[in-house]
Design an enzyme around this catalytic site. Structure first.
Site, PDB file in Angstrom:
ATOM      1  N   ASN A  75       0.990  -1.272  -0.158  1.00 45.97           N
ATOM      2  CA  ASN A  75      -0.127   0.258  -0.421  1.00 45.97           C
ATOM      3  C   ASN A  75       0.853   1.331  -0.338  1.00 45.97           C
ATOM      4  OD1 ASN A  75      -2.155   2.104   0.388  1.00 45.97           O
ATOM      5  ND2 ASN A  75      -2.137   1.475   2.619  1.00 45.97           N
ATOM      6  N   TRP A  76       1.057   2.004  -1.289  1.00 47.50           N
ATOM      7  CA  TRP A  76       2.317   3.165  -1.094  1.00 47.50           C
ATOM      8  C   TRP A  76       1.395   4.356  -0.280  1.00 47.50           C
ATOM      9  CZ3 TRP A  76       4.462   2.755  -6.507  1.00 47.50           C
ATOM     10  CH2 TRP A  76       4.819   1.350  -6.347  1.00 47.50           C
ATOM     11  N   LYS A  77       0.510   4.428   0.276  1.00 44.94           N
ATOM     12  CA  LYS A  77      -0.725   5.774   0.091  1.00 44.94           C
ATOM     13  C   LYS A  77       0.064   6.430  -0.750  1.00 44.94           C
ATOM     14  CE  LYS A  77       0.108   2.870   4.931  1.00 44.94           C
ATOM     15  NZ  LYS A  77       0.103   3.753   6.271  1.00 44.94           N
ATOM     16  N   HIS A  98      -9.518   1.535   4.713  1.00 40.99           N
ATOM     17  CA  HIS A  98      -8.360   1.440   5.460  1.00 40.99           C
ATOM     18  C   HIS A  98      -8.829   2.140   6.705  1.00 40.99           C
ATOM     19  CE1 HIS A  98      -4.405   2.653   6.504  1.00 40.99           C
ATOM     20  NE2 HIS A  98      -3.710   1.732   5.940  1.00 40.99           N
ATOM     21  N   GLU A 119      -7.195   4.877   7.859  1.00 37.43           N
ATOM     22  CA  GLU A 119      -7.063   6.039   7.024  1.00 37.43           C
ATOM     23  C   GLU A 119      -7.921   7.202   6.521  1.00 37.43           C
ATOM     24  OE1 GLU A 119      -2.710   5.657   5.305  1.00 37.43           O
ATOM     25  OE2 GLU A 119      -2.016   5.557   7.407  1.00 37.43           O
ATOM     26  N   GLU A 158      -5.484  -4.720  10.711  1.00 34.77           N
ATOM     27  CA  GLU A 158      -4.944  -3.271  10.426  1.00 34.77           C
ATOM     28  C   GLU A 158      -5.107  -2.763  11.989  1.00 34.77           C
ATOM     29  OE1 GLU A 158      -2.433  -2.197   6.602  1.00 34.77           O
ATOM     30  OE2 GLU A 158      -4.166  -1.079   6.699  1.00 34.77           O
ATOM     31  N   GLY A 196       2.724   2.677  10.635  1.00 38.73           N
ATOM     32  CA  GLY A 196       3.171   3.424  11.153  1.00 38.73           C
ATOM     33  C   GLY A 196       3.945   3.545  11.904  1.00 38.73           C
ATOM     34  N   SER A 211       3.335  -1.659  10.397  1.00 41.00           N
ATOM     35  CA  SER A 211       4.365  -2.153  11.298  1.00 41.00           C
ATOM     36  C   SER A 211       5.259  -3.715  10.115  1.00 41.00           C
ATOM     37  CB  SER A 211       4.608  -1.735  12.343  1.00 41.00           C
ATOM     38  OG  SER A 211       4.700  -0.535  12.573  1.00 41.00           O
ATOM     39  N   GLY A 239       2.450  -0.502   4.090  1.00 37.12           N
ATOM     40  CA  GLY A 239       2.354   0.586   3.965  1.00 37.12           C
ATOM     41  C   GLY A 239       4.688   1.044   3.842  1.00 37.12           C
ATOM     42  N   GLY A 240       4.419   1.375   4.397  1.00 37.09           N
ATOM     43  CA  GLY A 240       6.378   1.848   4.852  1.00 37.09           C
ATOM     44  C   GLY A 240       7.463   0.964   3.871  1.00 37.09           C
TER      45      GLY A 240
END
Ligand code: PGA
Length: 253
Positions: free
Chosen positions: A10-12, A98, A100, A168, A174, A214, A235-236
């Site tokens: 997930n590159w966001k 998600h 976010e 999640e 993150g 994470s 993600g990251g």
């Protein structure tokens, strides 16, 4: 019940054209070099990069997904993107609900459900996200919150073929913090029970439940070897080819 693991990035809201293409090409080359990987791969770049990333992935077994979609097929919805549009540029998947988006855009489980119905109708597979906040975890409500999100967000006619769940914990996203492996397995097993109640045992046993929050090369194996963990939403660490691929390799892909 063999469920093929899904390693999803997930590159966001990250990546300009040049870096996005480079990242996608890097992932494509590594996946090709694996020959016949045991896992399925997915990358979900921002809308602006979908077409170029699709090209960069050519010939590699890496699926393309988006990070959100509207519930209408078209019309007066300024700034929104429909599932048909995503399908049209080569997406097979869309992430929905998600945390976010639930937080930044006030998305409710009811809205996520509507979006998922529309995405399935358009022929997209959905990755439906759920997860508790730290306050909810601290007050012992994790399973209750996740169960309600599943009941509300997942359409009643969803199947293992068109739906993936991503658990999640909001506080793990993150932050570098993660639940223990026992905690993750407990939630995933509970989620599978709720899915069985909602969609029937057959679907629940086949449906993939990803862990996200994470996930790094160093902890991937611990989580992805749990019986009810069928992949990761990353993600990251999905923004670096080496980390994304190390997560896959450390997870037995
Ligand atoms: P993270 O994000 O891996 O950076 O924690 C996961 C996600 O939000 O999907």
């Amino acid at each position: 019940m063999a469920r093929k693991k899904l390693i999803a990035g997930n590159w966001k809201m990250n990546g300009l054209l040049a870096d996005g293409v480079e990242l996608a090409k890097g992932v494509a080359a590594e996946v090709k070099a694996m020959g016949k990987p045991e896992c399925e791969f997915l990358v979900c770049p921002p809308f602006t990069l979908l077409t170029s990333v699709k090209k960069a992935l050519r010939g590699a077994k890496v699926a393309l997904g988006a990070q959100d979609a509207h519930f209408n097929t078209k019309g007066a919805h300024t700034g929104d993107i429909s599932p048909e549009m995503l399908k049209d540029v080569g997406c097979q998947y869309v992430i929905l609900g998600h945390s976010e988006r639930r937080a930044d855009h006030g998305e409710s489980s009811e809205l996520v459900n509507k979006k998922a119905v529309a995405a399935h109708q358009a022929g997209l597979k959905t990755v439906i996200c759920i997860g508790e906040t730290l306050a909810e975890r601290d007050s012992g409500k994790t399973i209750d919150v996740c169960s309600k999100q599943i009941m509300g967000s997942v359409p009643d006619d969803s199947t293992a073929a068109d739906t993936v769940i991503a658990y999640e914990p909001v506080w793990a996203i993150g932050t570098g913090k993660t639940p223990t492996a026992n905690d993750v397995e407990e939630v995933h097993a509970a989620v599978r029970k709720v899915l069985a109640k909602k969609l029937g045992k057959g679907n629940a046993n086949k449906m993939r439940i990803l862990y996200g929050g994470s996930v790094k090369p160093g902890n991937a194996k611990e989580f992805l070897s749990l019986p009810d963990v069928d992949g990761a939403l990353i993600g990251g660490a999905s923004l670096k080819v080496a980390d994304f691929m190390a997560i896959a390799k450390n997870s037995g892909c």
